[in-house]
Design an enzyme around this catalytic site. Structure first.
Site, PDB file in Angstrom:
ATOM      1  N   ASN A  62       0.845  -1.274  -0.092  1.00 31.44           N
ATOM      2  CA  ASN A  62      -0.094  -0.074  -0.046  1.00 31.44           C
ATOM      3  C   ASN A  62       0.785   1.286  -0.132  1.00 31.44           C
ATOM      4  OD1 ASN A  62      -2.717  -1.280   0.596  1.00 31.44           O
ATOM      5  ND2 ASN A  62      -1.564  -1.939   2.339  1.00 31.44           N
ATOM      6  N   HIS A  73       2.975   9.849  18.186  1.00 29.98           N
ATOM      7  CA  HIS A  73       4.140  10.394  17.359  1.00 29.98           C
ATOM      8  C   HIS A  73       5.021  11.191  18.371  1.00 29.98           C
ATOM      9  CE1 HIS A  73       0.894  13.671  17.703  1.00 29.98           C
ATOM     10  NE2 HIS A  73       2.033  14.654  17.540  1.00 29.98           N
ATOM     11  N   HIS A  79       9.198  21.685  14.875  1.00 24.94           N
ATOM     12  CA  HIS A  79       7.813  21.735  14.852  1.00 24.94           C
ATOM     13  C   HIS A  79       7.221  22.994  15.182  1.00 24.94           C
ATOM     14  CE1 HIS A  79       3.730  20.575  14.997  1.00 24.94           C
ATOM     15  NE2 HIS A  79       3.657  20.438  16.442  1.00 24.94           N
TER      16      HIS A  79
END
Length: 257
Positions: A62, A73, A79
């Site tokens: 996939n 996460h 970030h």
């Protein structure tokens, strides 16, 4: 290699338990929802390439579609604006990805107050009982919120006044990030900050202070209830995305039984 041999033998005969702390990634995995006009991440999905058919008679595979900050996460310093000159997820030192972890359990207090915020005094009280926070290790905040992780509505717990999930006060976030030796903060909620974090000063203080200090965040953990207050070793395996602000991660703990 006697130390590694001893470790493998201890895992094999169950003297050391490997505890999975990771929420499975599915199309139903809850994701953070920001209000307009802010952009949101996509959820997780699979796009089939082939499955033992004309497109690939002998194999199944996939494409995956997801955001960096989906499910369990890791948040890298880059970030957040305060850490914009910091490390991306591919450059986080391995020494902080295999490190000691302690668990601070406030689940009983959260049960009657989903807006609970951890304060410096709470951490000080924990240290008085269990000893200092681990240098280069992780503080894992157990709130019991993982019990809601399969129900997005209950997990995000949002109403007309905003989201109601537990977390850390602004002053405690600053103190933990700037005045303690921990490498990061791990939580059971959808993000490292509490649901009320947009209204705190600064907004999203765990992101602001931890990532600004070059430290990391870890979210949507499960099974913290099975870990001891001290003594566990945390193992975090994010994808080393060059330039990435974070990554879904497999997270587990080694616990001596």
């Amino acid at each position: 290699m006697p130390l590694l041999t001893d470790l493998l033998e201890a895992i094999g005969d169950k003297r050391i338990e490997v505890v999975d702390l990771t929420a499975p990634l599915t199309e139903n995995t809850p994701v953070l929802r920001l209000p307009e006009p802010f952009a949101n991440t996509i959820g997780f999905s699979l796009e089939q390439i082939s499955r033992y058919d004309e497109a690939g008679p002998g194999w199944y595979w996939n494409n995956i579609h997801t955001g960096e900050h989906t499910g369990t996460h890791l948040d890298a310093p880059v970030h957040w604006l305060s850490g914009k000159d910091g490390l991306d997820v591919s450059r986080i030192p391995l020494s902080t990805l295999v490190a000691p972890a302690v668990v601070l359990d406030v689940s009983e207090r959260v049960e009657g107050n989903p807006d609970f915020l951890l304060e410096v005094a709470d951490v000080r009280a924990w240290e008085a009982e269990h000893g200092p926070l681990p240098s280069g290790g992780w503080l894992l905040l157990r709130t019991g919120w993982d019990e809601h992780s399969t129900d997005e509505e209950r997990f995000l717990n949002t109403d007309d006044t905003g989201s109601h999930t537990p977390g850390v006060s602004a002053e405690c976030a600053r103190w933990l990030a700037e005045e303690t030796p921990v490498a990061g903060l791990g939580v059971e909620t959808v993000g490292t900050d509490a649901g009320c974090a947009p209204a705190l000063e600064p907004a999203f203080p765990c992101h602001h202070y931890f990532l600004g200090a070059g430290k990391s965040g870890l979210t949507q953990l499960r099974n913290l209830a099975t870990l001891p207050a001290t003594g566990a070793v945390l193992v975090i395996s994010p994808l080393p995305i060059v330039g990435g602000s974070g990554s879904p991660a497999r997270v587990y703990a080694l616990v001596e039984r």
